[in-house]
Write an enzyme that holds these catalytic residues in place. Structure first.
Site, PDB file in Angstrom:
ATOM      1  N   ASN A 209       0.712  -1.219   0.122  1.00  0.00           N
ATOM      2  CA  ASN A 209       0.089  -0.167  -0.116  1.00  0.00           C
ATOM      3  C   ASN A 209       0.811   1.399   0.003  1.00  0.00           C
ATOM      4  O   ASN A 209       2.120   1.137   0.083  1.00  0.00           O
ATOM      5  CB  ASN A 209      -1.076   0.038   1.117  1.00  0.00           C
ATOM      6  CG  ASN A 209      -0.209  -0.018   2.384  1.00  0.00           C
ATOM      7  OD1 ASN A 209       0.454   1.045   2.929  1.00  0.00           O
ATOM      8  ND2 ASN A 209      -0.407  -1.172   3.273  1.00  0.00           N
ATOM      9  N   PRO A 304      -2.673 -11.402  10.925  1.00  0.00           N
ATOM     10  CA  PRO A 304      -2.853 -10.999  12.275  1.00  0.00           C
ATOM     11  C   PRO A 304      -3.040  -9.651  12.481  1.00  0.00           C
ATOM     12  O   PRO A 304      -2.440  -8.818  11.791  1.00  0.00           O
ATOM     13  CB  PRO A 304      -1.532 -11.521  12.778  1.00  0.00           C
ATOM     14  CG  PRO A 304      -0.448 -11.419  11.961  1.00  0.00           C
ATOM     15  CD  PRO A 304      -1.409 -11.776  10.452  1.00  0.00           C
ATOM     16  N   ASP A 305      -3.995  -9.272  13.308  1.00  0.00           N
ATOM     17  CA  ASP A 305      -4.226  -7.764  13.612  1.00  0.00           C
ATOM     18  C   ASP A 305      -3.053  -7.510  14.838  1.00  0.00           C
ATOM     19  O   ASP A 305      -3.256  -7.666  15.970  1.00  0.00           O
ATOM     20  CB  ASP A 305      -5.714  -7.552  13.973  1.00  0.00           C
ATOM     21  CG  ASP A 305      -5.934  -6.055  14.174  1.00  0.00           C
ATOM     22  OD1 ASP A 305      -5.074  -5.109  14.778  1.00  0.00           O
ATOM     23  OD2 ASP A 305      -6.827  -5.470  13.821  1.00  0.00           O
ATOM     24  N   ILE A 306      -2.013  -6.744  14.416  1.00  0.00           N
ATOM     25  CA  ILE A 306      -1.190  -6.274  15.538  1.00  0.00           C
ATOM     26  C   ILE A 306      -1.632  -5.478  16.716  1.00  0.00           C
ATOM     27  O   ILE A 306      -1.405  -5.808  17.685  1.00  0.00           O
ATOM     28  CB  ILE A 306       0.227  -5.773  14.910  1.00  0.00           C
ATOM     29  CG1 ILE A 306       0.661  -6.633  13.866  1.00  0.00           C
ATOM     30  CG2 ILE A 306       1.324  -5.185  15.765  1.00  0.00           C
ATOM     31  CD1 ILE A 306       1.500  -6.194  12.865  1.00  0.00           C
ATOM     32  N   PHE A 324      -4.311   3.865  15.234  1.00  0.00           N
ATOM     33  CA  PHE A 324      -4.781   4.801  14.163  1.00  0.00           C
ATOM     34  C   PHE A 324      -5.896   4.376  13.225  1.00  0.00           C
ATOM     35  O   PHE A 324      -6.160   3.207  12.985  1.00  0.00           O
ATOM     36  CB  PHE A 324      -3.513   5.245  13.168  1.00  0.00           C
ATOM     37  CG  PHE A 324      -2.440   6.296  13.426  1.00  0.00           C
ATOM     38  CD1 PHE A 324      -2.725   7.566  13.145  1.00  0.00           C
ATOM     39  CD2 PHE A 324      -1.659   6.002  14.691  1.00  0.00           C
ATOM     40  CE1 PHE A 324      -1.691   8.614  13.712  1.00  0.00           C
ATOM     41  CE2 PHE A 324      -0.632   6.850  14.816  1.00  0.00           C
ATOM     42  CZ  PHE A 324      -0.812   8.136  14.655  1.00  0.00           C
ATOM     43  N   LYS A 338     -13.726   1.034  16.503  1.00  0.00           N
ATOM     44  CA  LYS A 338     -12.666   0.631  16.238  1.00  0.00           C
ATOM     45  C   LYS A 338     -11.717   0.422  17.843  1.00  0.00           C
ATOM     46  O   LYS A 338     -11.177  -0.848  18.051  1.00  0.00           O
ATOM     47  CB  LYS A 338     -11.595   1.314  15.376  1.00  0.00           C
ATOM     48  CG  LYS A 338     -10.694   0.542  14.735  1.00  0.00           C
ATOM     49  CD  LYS A 338     -10.200   1.218  13.479  1.00  0.00           C
ATOM     50  CE  LYS A 338     -11.016   1.073  12.240  1.00  0.00           C
ATOM     51  NZ  LYS A 338     -10.510   1.650  11.108  1.00  0.00           N
TER      52      LYS A 338
HETATM   53  N1  CTP Z   1      -3.479  -2.585  12.379  1.00  0.00           N
HETATM   54  C1  CTP Z   1      -2.629  -3.398  12.842  1.00  0.00           C
HETATM   55  N2  CTP Z   1      -2.806  -4.752  12.124  1.00  0.00           N
HETATM   56  C2  CTP Z   1      -3.481  -5.031  11.218  1.00  0.00           C
HETATM   57  C3  CTP Z   1      -4.507  -4.209  10.812  1.00  0.00           C
HETATM   58  C4  CTP Z   1      -4.446  -2.825  11.367  1.00  0.00           C
HETATM   59  O1  CTP Z   1      -1.848  -3.427  13.736  1.00  0.00           O
HETATM   60  N3  CTP Z   1      -3.433  -6.156  10.684  1.00  0.00           N
HETATM   61  C5  CTP Z   1      -3.643  -1.400  13.108  1.00  0.00           C
HETATM   62  C6  CTP Z   1      -2.793  -0.222  12.241  1.00  0.00           C
HETATM   63  O2  CTP Z   1      -1.629   0.010  12.740  1.00  0.00           O
HETATM   64  C7  CTP Z   1      -3.964   0.952  12.883  1.00  0.00           C
HETATM   65  C8  CTP Z   1      -5.232   0.567  13.175  1.00  0.00           C
HETATM   66  O3  CTP Z   1      -4.925  -0.806  13.448  1.00  0.00           O
HETATM   67  O4  CTP Z   1      -3.328   1.536  14.066  1.00  0.00           O
HETATM   68  C9  CTP Z   1      -6.028   0.587  11.625  1.00  0.00           C
HETATM   69  O5  CTP Z   1      -7.016  -0.408  11.879  1.00  0.00           O
HETATM   70  P1  CTP Z   1      -7.603  -0.857  10.666  1.00  0.00           P
HETATM   71  O6  CTP Z   1      -8.864  -1.943  11.093  1.00  0.00           O
HETATM   72  O7  CTP Z   1      -6.627  -1.452   9.555  1.00  0.00           O
HETATM   73  O8  CTP Z   1      -8.358   0.457  10.122  1.00  0.00           O
HETATM   74  P2  CTP Z   1      -8.505   0.892   8.742  1.00  0.00           P
HETATM   75  O9  CTP Z   1      -7.086   0.904   8.030  1.00  0.00           O
HETATM   76  O10 CTP Z   1      -9.035   2.461   9.040  1.00  0.00           O
HETATM   77  O11 CTP Z   1      -9.318   0.043   7.846  1.00  0.00           O
HETATM   78  P3  CTP Z   1     -11.025  -0.124   8.105  1.00  0.00           P
HETATM   79  O12 CTP Z   1     -11.642   1.287   8.126  1.00  0.00           O
HETATM   80  O13 CTP Z   1     -11.331  -1.072   6.743  1.00  0.00           O
HETATM   81  O14 CTP Z   1     -11.008  -1.140   9.335  1.00  0.00           O
END
Ligand code: CTP
Length: 402
Positions: A209, A304-306, A324, A338
């Site tokens: 991205n 994984p969602d960190i 963020f 969120k």
């Molecule tokens: N994040 C993360 N790991 C992931 C995805 C996101 O740590 N696999 C963290 C990002 O670093 C950021 C936040 O989660 O702090 C953003 O969440 P995300 O759900 O990805 O939000 P958006 O990118 O805004 O997407 P959406 O609105 O589609 O949920």
């Protein structure tokens, strides 16, 4: 007070150079020791003698003076200071610093210094507004160079506008603030994620991205400036590693998570990375070839969602976890949702409805927590980082008192 602080003052050319004499007087009054370096063009406007009298120190001018080099080499000169101040900083001095040009004593020591650098620009308004100068300033800010001014007003050249050197008292206040900003995060550990991730399709192709990493890197640097021990886990970016930050380079979301877990325990985690939500379930071991049967179908699996993983850790959950969210509408509502879903403490909601944020220098932030929200003014990413770092320091301090 600046008692005992050592300021290395670089005076570059320009009609405003005379104000540097007043600055020296003020710094000395407050107890700072000042060593001055005068560029060749600076010397057209102020004499080395006046600087020497006011600093009560030798004034350094030429790079290749053997006596100077044997007394105090240019490397040593740049190191034996607590802060380097360039006042006035001409467009040329800023350009050289941004480009890393070292062709005289001043530019060489600015390249060699391991100390923070503060610049007080002074130039004609058109030079100040020129895209080259804007780009140089952006580069310097991004590297953590502190910028004071310039101010608006009538100029020596007869024009009116931004470009006047800040008054010596204003520069002095910035120097004061620099030293007064204690290191409230000393002894604290911070973890920051930054940049995009690259998710391989095969050995030569990947999904990525447009994240530049500017915001995350700036946050890591700002936390380090406040004294934190920072681990920055970054995906592939073109930025330099921030000074005084342990930087771990990764490619994929899985690697990023692993590096983050290895960096625990931490008092605070800031997830600023734009982590890919999905990866190719089974990346090809060999380069995919066109086989005449049409385009391949990529089967994806969730990464994984960190942020959520760190937020939900049991024993070693950081005391404060910050994420963020980039939103184009219902910014606060989405951010609050969120916050809940991921279990973090703060979300910095970024209103991206007005256009691009990726790679840009500005951010429009609303800080959302469980109890409320706070809209920040439109700030550049450095300023967002500084404000966030200060907020983190306040919050960790409050947590200790509680
Ligand atoms: N994040 C993360 N790991 C992931 C995805 C996101 O740590 N696999 C963290 C990002 O670093 C950021 C936040 O989660 O702090 C953003 O969440 P995300 O759900 O990805 O939000 P958006 O990118 O805004 O997407 P959406 O609105 O589609 O949920």
């Amino acid at each position: 007070m600046l008692a005992g602080k050592r300021i290395l003052l670089v005076v570059s050319g320009g009609i405003a150079a005379y104000k540097s004499l007043e600055l020296v007087r003020r710094l000395r009054e407050r107890g700072a020791a000042v060593t001055a370096v005068l560029t060749r063009s600076g010397a057209e406007f102020v004499t080395p003698l006046s600087l020497a009298s006011l600093t009560e120190n030798k004034v350094y001018q030429e790079l290749f003076s053997l006596t100077d080099e044997s007394e105090m080499g240019h490397i040593q000169l740049s190191r034996a200071a607590d802060l380097v101040v360039v006042a006035p900083a001409t467009a040329n001095a800023l350009a050289k610093l941004a480009a890393g040009i070292a062709d005289d004593l001043a530019s060489t020591l600015l390249l060699a210094t391991d100390k923070d650098v503060m610049v007080a620009p002074a130039m004609n308004v058109r030079m100040w507004e020129h895209p080259a100068t804007r780009a140089n300033l952006a580069t310097l800010r991004q590297r953590g160079v502190l910028v004071v001014g310039p101010e608006e007003g009538p100029m020596a050249c007869g024009e009116f506008g931004l470009g006047r050197l800040s008054e010596p008292m204003t520069i002095l206040a910035a120097v004061d603030a620099y030293f007064a900003a204690a290191t409230p995060l000393a002894g604290k550990r911070a973890l920051v994620t930054s940049g995009p991730t690259h998710e391989p399709i095969d050995p030569v192709r990947y999904i990525a991205n447009r994240s530049s990493g500017k915001q995350g890197h700036a946050i890591a640097a700002a936390l380090a400036r406040l004294g934190a021990r920072v681990t920055l886990v970054t995906g592939p970016v073109t930025l330099a590693d921030p000074p005084a930050v342990e930087t771990v380079h990764v490619e994929t979301a899985t690697e990023m998570l692993e590096a983050c877990l290895a960096a625990l325990p931490a008092d605070v985690a800031v997830c600023a990375a734009a982590v890919a939500d999905w990866r190719v379930a089974r990346a090809a071991g060999q380069k995919l070839k066109k086989d005449g049967k049409g385009a391949p179908t990529l089967s994806m699996t969730e990464n994984p969602d960190i942020l959520a993983t760190l937020s939900k850790r049991k024993a070693d959950r950081p005391a404060l976890v910050v994420g963020f969210a980039a939103e184009t509408q219902s910014v606060v509502d989405y951010a609050r949702a969120k916050l809940k879903k991921k279990g973090c403490d703060w979300i910095l909601a970024n209103d991206v409805s007005g256009g691009g944020v990726f790679g840009q220098d500005d951010n429009q932030i609303t800080l959302v927590d469980a109890t409320g929200e706070e809209a920040w003014p439109r700030l550049d990413k450095q300023a967002v980082a500084q404000r966030l770092a200060q907020r983190i320091a306040d919050r960790l301090a409050a947590g200790e008192e509680a």
